[in-house]
Scaffold this active site. Structure first.
Site, PDB file in Angstrom:
ATOM      1  N   ARG A 115       0.833  -0.754  -0.044  1.00 35.82           N
ATOM      2  CA  ARG A 115       0.232  -0.181   0.335  1.00 35.82           C
ATOM      3  C   ARG A 115       1.011   1.131   0.321  1.00 35.82           C
ATOM      4  O   ARG A 115       0.544   2.234  -1.195  1.00 35.82           O
ATOM      5  CB  ARG A 115      -1.234   0.334   1.292  1.00 35.82           C
ATOM      6  CG  ARG A 115      -1.635  -1.023   1.136  1.00 35.82           C
ATOM      7  CD  ARG A 115      -3.055  -1.564   2.053  1.00 35.82           C
ATOM      8  NE  ARG A 115      -4.013   0.300   2.539  1.00 35.82           N
ATOM      9  CZ  ARG A 115      -4.832   0.463   3.559  1.00 35.82           C
ATOM     10  NH1 ARG A 115      -4.486  -0.759   4.172  1.00 35.82           N
ATOM     11  NH2 ARG A 115      -5.390   1.610   3.349  1.00 35.82           N
ATOM     12  N   CYS A 168      -1.461   5.873   9.915  1.00 33.29           N
ATOM     13  CA  CYS A 168      -2.249   4.573   9.145  1.00 33.29           C
ATOM     14  C   CYS A 168      -2.957   4.869   7.977  1.00 33.29           C
ATOM     15  O   CYS A 168      -2.309   5.729   7.009  1.00 33.29           O
ATOM     16  CB  CYS A 168      -2.310   3.269   9.681  1.00 33.29           C
ATOM     17  SG  CYS A 168      -3.890   4.245  10.667  1.00 33.29           S
TER      18      CYS A 168
END
Length: 279
Positions: free
Chosen positions: A178, A237
């Protein structure tokens, strides 16, 4: 108080009149799982409705912005949590998901006696901690005493200003794919904040799902931080949840609790700000 409690340590103090167990498992069937089986006496909290305030547009605060502190204080009262309570929270993600978020929020409201169960629910079951089913009835009290969030957070503007400043460090705890922009299963755009470094939260854990030792965590993060002051570290995050696991790990290592960028990638990626890809 040490922020982590081992299952055998919980067994040694269970039950205790000041102990409040919190089940913070997540997912669309989390409540059903809780009603089917949970640690005896544990009270359920919902990440989506209890630990976050949904907004119409994730570009303003991300997918899991903090609720008003007064609302969280009211929730704590409904859970029977007082400043004297010893709170132990678990989830089904080795403590790395909503359990860490609840830990951070309690610390941020000023509560010191809170611990995350190492290894989460599965570790508790393996340790033969008693379970129950149905719902539990807390001793509903008045709202927890509060004034403001006491732990440091960073805004998107601050992150933009500091991400490429060598005196600061922005840590992205999402998995490497990611971060590199190879995949994005949740948010609209793949990639990362320019200048951020990738230290996946999963690297805080052993292969069995337990947290690394404080010594191991200290060595790992001291190497990454270099000579930077802890107050110059910003952690994020996807939406401000698993980032709390890295904050938990750093606190466990004796390094303090750095700033949390609550909006995280879910906010940044919707803000028309620069996006980087690659390692």
């Amino acid at each position: 108080m040490v922020p982590i409690i081992k299952p055998q340590e919980l067994t040694a103090i269970y039950p205790d009149k000041n102990l409040v167990l919190i089940d913070a498992r997540t997912g669309k069937d989390a409540l059903a799982k809780y009603k089917a089986e949970h640690l005896a006496g544990a009270l359920y909290v919902d990440l989506e409705t209890d630990l976050a305030q949904k907004t119409a547009d994730p570009a303003e605060g991300g997918r899991h912005p903090l609720p008003p502190i007064a609302d969280f204080a009211t929730l704590l009262g409904k859970l029977g949590i007082t400043p004297e309570s010893h709170v132990v929270v678990y989830d089904d993600k080795n403590g790395a998901n909503a359990a860490a978020r609840f830990w951070w929020m309690l610390r941020a409201i000023g509560h010191e006696r809170v611990q995350v169960l190492d290894g989460g629910y599965n570790a508790a079951i393996q340790a033969d901690i008693p379970t129950s089913s149905g719902s539990e009835k807390p001793a509903i009290l008045s709202a927890y005493p509060h004034s403001k969030w006491l732990l440091p957070t960073a805004t998107i503007t601050e992150v933009e200003q500091l991400a490429q400043n060598p005196d600061y460090l922005v840590i992205d705890v999402r998995e490497a794919a990611r971060f590199k922009g190879e995949t994005e299963p949740i948010d609209l755009v793949a990639g990362h904040i320019p200048g951020a470094v990738n230290i996946p939260f999963s690297t805080n854990l052993t292969g069995s799902g337990a947290l690394l030792t404080p010594e191991e965590l200290k060595a790992k993060y001291t190497s990454a931080l270099g000579n930077r002051n802890p107050e110059n570290i910003i952690v994020h995050c996807g939406s401000g949840v698993t980032a709390c696991h890295t904050l938990l790990a750093m606190d466990y290592a004796g390094l303090g609790i750095p700033k949390l960028y609550v909006g995280s990638w879910s906010e940044w990626s919707r803000s028309d700000r620069p996006i980087a890809t690659g390692g």
